[in-house]
Design a protein around this motif. Structure first.
Motif, PDB file in Angstrom:
ATOM      1  N   SER A  68      26.805  15.012  40.421  1.00  0.00           N
ATOM      2  CA  SER A  68      25.469  15.086  39.807  1.00  0.00           C
ATOM      3  C   SER A  68      25.119  13.704  39.266  1.00  0.00           C
ATOM      4  O   SER A  68      25.987  12.816  39.209  1.00  0.00           O
ATOM      5  N   GLY A  69      23.889  13.553  38.826  1.00  0.00           N
ATOM      6  CA  GLY A  69      23.488  12.300  38.196  1.00  0.00           C
ATOM      7  C   GLY A  69      24.279  12.059  36.917  1.00  0.00           C
ATOM      8  O   GLY A  69      24.699  10.938  36.641  1.00  0.00           O
ATOM      9  N   ARG A  70      24.461  13.135  36.141  1.00  0.00           N
ATOM     10  CA  ARG A  70      25.212  13.025  34.871  1.00  0.00           C
ATOM     11  C   ARG A  70      26.626  12.506  35.096  1.00  0.00           C
ATOM     12  O   ARG A  70      27.098  11.607  34.393  1.00  0.00           O
TER      13      ARG A  70
ATOM     14  N   ALA B  20      16.168  12.898  29.037  1.00  0.00           N
ATOM     15  CA  ALA B  20      16.732  14.208  29.371  1.00  0.00           C
ATOM     16  C   ALA B  20      17.898  14.471  28.408  1.00  0.00           C
ATOM     17  O   ALA B  20      18.734  13.578  28.207  1.00  0.00           O
TER      18      ALA B  20
ATOM     19  N   SER C  37      20.430  16.107  28.866  1.00  0.00           N
ATOM     20  CA  SER C  37      21.716  16.034  29.572  1.00  0.00           C
ATOM     21  C   SER C  37      22.252  14.596  29.585  1.00  0.00           C
ATOM     22  O   SER C  37      23.457  14.369  29.518  1.00  0.00           O
ATOM     23  N   VAL C  38      21.345  13.628  29.640  1.00  0.00           N
ATOM     24  CA  VAL C  38      21.756  12.218  29.636  1.00  0.00           C
ATOM     25  C   VAL C  38      22.261  11.836  28.248  1.00  0.00           C
ATOM     26  O   VAL C  38      23.294  11.169  28.094  1.00  0.00           O
TER      27      VAL C  38
ATOM     28  N   LEU D 265      15.317   4.195  31.737  1.00  0.00           N
ATOM     29  CA  LEU D 265      14.835   5.336  32.522  1.00  0.00           C
ATOM     30  C   LEU D 265      13.444   5.000  33.053  1.00  0.00           C
ATOM     31  O   LEU D 265      12.549   4.657  32.272  1.00  0.00           O
TER      32      LEU D 265
ATOM     33  N   ASP E 251      18.431   4.478  35.285  1.00  0.00           N
ATOM     34  CA  ASP E 251      18.419   5.921  35.536  1.00  0.00           C
ATOM     35  C   ASP E 251      17.261   6.179  36.501  1.00  0.00           C
ATOM     36  O   ASP E 251      16.091   6.161  36.106  1.00  0.00           O
TER      37      ASP E 251
ATOM     38  N   ALA F  57      16.974   8.961  38.308  1.00  0.00           N
ATOM     39  CA  ALA F  57      16.923  10.396  38.626  1.00  0.00           C
ATOM     40  C   ALA F  57      15.508  10.790  39.046  1.00  0.00           C
ATOM     41  O   ALA F  57      15.309  11.681  39.874  1.00  0.00           O
ATOM     42  N   HIS F  58      14.494  10.117  38.459  1.00  0.00           N
ATOM     43  CA  HIS F  58      13.095  10.429  38.796  1.00  0.00           C
ATOM     44  C   HIS F  58      12.513   9.424  39.777  1.00  0.00           C
ATOM     45  O   HIS F  58      11.399   9.620  40.240  1.00  0.00           O
TER      46      HIS F  58
ATOM     47  N   ILE G  75      21.785   5.369  38.756  1.00  0.00           N
ATOM     48  CA  ILE G  75      22.117   6.745  39.166  1.00  0.00           C
ATOM     49  C   ILE G  75      20.907   7.384  39.839  1.00  0.00           C
ATOM     50  O   ILE G  75      19.760   7.068  39.525  1.00  0.00           O
TER      51      ILE G  75
ATOM     52  N   LYS H 293      13.791  17.258  42.357  1.00  0.00           N
ATOM     53  CA  LYS H 293      13.898  15.811  42.532  1.00  0.00           C
ATOM     54  C   LYS H 293      13.294  15.414  43.898  1.00  0.00           C
ATOM     55  O   LYS H 293      13.047  16.268  44.737  1.00  0.00           O
TER      56      LYS H 293
ATOM     57  N   GLY I 244      23.748  17.621  43.134  1.00  0.00           N
ATOM     58  CA  GLY I 244      24.412  16.402  43.605  1.00  0.00           C
ATOM     59  C   GLY I 244      23.695  15.173  43.077  1.00  0.00           C
ATOM     60  O   GLY I 244      22.637  15.269  42.441  1.00  0.00           O
TER      61      GLY I 244
ATOM     62  N   LEU J 153      11.667  16.768  29.057  1.00  0.00           N
ATOM     63  CA  LEU J 153      12.261  15.602  28.392  1.00  0.00           C
ATOM     64  C   LEU J 153      12.084  15.778  26.887  1.00  0.00           C
ATOM     65  O   LEU J 153      11.065  16.283  26.425  1.00  0.00           O
TER      66      LEU J 153
HETATM   67  C1  LIG Z   1      16.076  11.434  33.558  1.00  0.00           C
HETATM   68  C2  LIG Z   1      17.254  12.170  34.071  1.00  0.00           C
HETATM   69  N1  LIG Z   1      18.416  11.509  34.190  1.00  0.00           N
HETATM   70  C3  LIG Z   1      19.513  12.126  34.652  1.00  0.00           C
HETATM   71  C4  LIG Z   1      19.491  13.448  34.987  1.00  0.00           C
HETATM   72  C5  LIG Z   1      20.750  14.104  35.411  1.00  0.00           C
HETATM   73  O1  LIG Z   1      20.725  14.464  36.732  1.00  0.00           O
HETATM   74  P1  LIG Z   1      21.692  15.648  37.204  1.00  0.00           P
HETATM   75  O2  LIG Z   1      20.969  16.920  36.903  1.00  0.00           O
HETATM   76  O3  LIG Z   1      21.839  15.391  38.665  1.00  0.00           O
HETATM   77  O4  LIG Z   1      22.950  15.517  36.454  1.00  0.00           O
HETATM   78  C6  LIG Z   1      18.304  14.173  34.878  1.00  0.00           C
HETATM   79  C7  LIG Z   1      18.245  15.584  35.244  1.00  0.00           C
HETATM   80  O5  LIG Z   1      17.256  16.174  35.454  1.00  0.00           O
HETATM   81  C8  LIG Z   1      17.145  13.518  34.408  1.00  0.00           C
HETATM   82  O6  LIG Z   1      15.989  14.140  34.251  1.00  0.00           O
END
Ligand SMILES: Cc1ncc(COP(=O)(O)O)c(C=O)c1O
Length: 354
Positions: free
Chosen positions: A30-32, A57, A59-60, A98, A124, A126-127, A146, A153, A160, A311
């Motif tokens: 995953s991105g994380r 995010a 999660s980040v 980001l 980052d 991801a977007h 990442i 996405k 992934g 977010l």
């Molecule tokens: C800005 C941002 N960075 C990183 C991630 C993490 O990506 P992942 O869900 O693949 O771990 C996300 C997830 O949506 C995100 O919005």
């Protein structure tokens, strides 16, 4: 996502990404996980300060809290991106920028500051897959970047991600760490795939207006159904890699179509939209609603499903953005007529605001 089980999907997708970015690309669960691996590979430790956007995010933020000590950087209310001047004031080991919702950061300025301050620079993306600024793709300015291939996405392989690295020796370290992650079974991947496709079926015009839209008035059931809670990170499957290759081939066309729709919708209403810079991919077309819920209800009355930003805000400006930003649908399923209707609905809403 097409269903292609042929072998070598992972390496084919890695090669295609490496060629696209002209950087070493490695697929991650995953991105994380990718972000964690980058920070670890560069020796970032718990007491090290890592600077990151305050509109981010959760999660980040969780990853950074786990690995290091987060320092939130204020964002600009129009671009939604970090304010370079505020980065200059801080000290730390690393900076994660980001490109919020695909809107590129001013990377020349940021890279210069990062070099002067000795920050590890991580993008980052991801977007921001397919966005560019100063004639260069986002993801190619920093030491590492990442990508994420989750639902919603630009490339969606039902989960992934990837890391892009400038330094091949860092790439080798990350590759070694990746061996610790389990390989997914076909059954497991198939299940993810089904869930992903269910979402697409639900967003089809007739299915949405009859079975989904009316229920959304009672709450955001979709995000409850589709949030991945506590799923163990696993490597990507060849099936996902093959799907990624195909989607990467179609990426530019997909982005062009989004840009056309976004331009039409924003024309004359610019004050309600972010200041987009460079060449954004319009991962999401953001709208400053002031207050997400009434806007969402208003748009639903026109049969348009607007998503509220997920977010979170970690500063005053970012908290305001988090209350205000909504995503207008401009994906492939949205046609010219929808765009017209969306514009009318927004004009009606903003007229009432004015
Ligand atoms: C800005 C941002 N960075 C990183 C991630 C993490 O990506 P992942 O869900 O693949 O771990 C996300 C997830 O949506 C995100 O919005």
């Amino acid at each position: 996502m097409n269903f292609d089980l042929s072998k070598g999907g992972i390496s084919k997708f890695e090669e295609a990404l490496s060629e696209y970015f002209d950087r070493k690309a490695l697929l991650t669960p995953s991105g994380r996980v990718g972000l964690k691996l980058i920070l670890k590979a560069y020796g970032i430790r718990k007491r090290d300060k890592v600077l990151l956007s305050s509109f981010n995010a959760s999660s980040v933020v969780k990853v950074v809290e786990e690995v290091a000590t987060p320092v939130f950087i204020e964002v600009d209310e129009r671009t939604m991106n970090v304010v370079p001047k505020d980065i200059e004031r801080e000290e730390g080991k690393a900076l994660i920028v980001l490109h919020t919702e695909g809107n590129p950061c001013y990377m020349k300025k940021i890279k210069k500051i990062a070099e002067e301050k000795g920050f590890l620079l991580v993008e980052d993306c991801a977007h921001a897959l397919g966005s560019s600024i100063h004639g260069k793709k986002t993801g190619t300015f920093g030491d590492a970047a990442i990508l994420s291939f989750g639902m919603g996405k630009m490339i969606n392989t039902a989960g992934g991600g990837a890391v892009l690295v400038e330094d091949e020796s860092v790439g080798k370290k990350i590759r070694k760490e990746l061996r610790r992650y389990p390989k997914p079974s076909l059954f497991n991947t198939f299940f993810k795939y089904l869930k992903n496709n269910a979402f697409h079926v639900m967003s089809k015009r007739t299915v949405f207006s009859t079975f989904v839209g009316p229920f959304l008035r009672f709450g955001d059931i979709l995000s409850l159904l589709f949030e991945d809670r506590g799923i163990k990170p696993m490597l990507m499957h060849d099936l996902q890699g093959n799907a990624g290759v195909l989607q990467l081939e179609r990426l530019e066309g997909k982005i062009e179509a989004r840009r056309r729709k976004a331009r039409k919708i924003m024309k004359g209403l610019e004050e309600f939209f972010p200041k987009y810079i460079g060449k954004p991919n319009f991962h999401n077309l953001c709208f400053f609603s002031g207050d997400k819920e009434p806007f969402r209800k208003h748009m639903l009355s026109y049969g348009i499903d607007v998503q509220k930003t997920w977010l979170k805000g970690y500063s005053d400006t970012a908290r305001k953005l988090s209350e205000s930003v909504c995503y207008l649908p401009i994906h492939e399923g949205v046609n010219e007529e929808d765009v017209k209707k969306m514009k009318e609905a927004i004009q009606d809403y903003t007229g009432n605001l004015g």
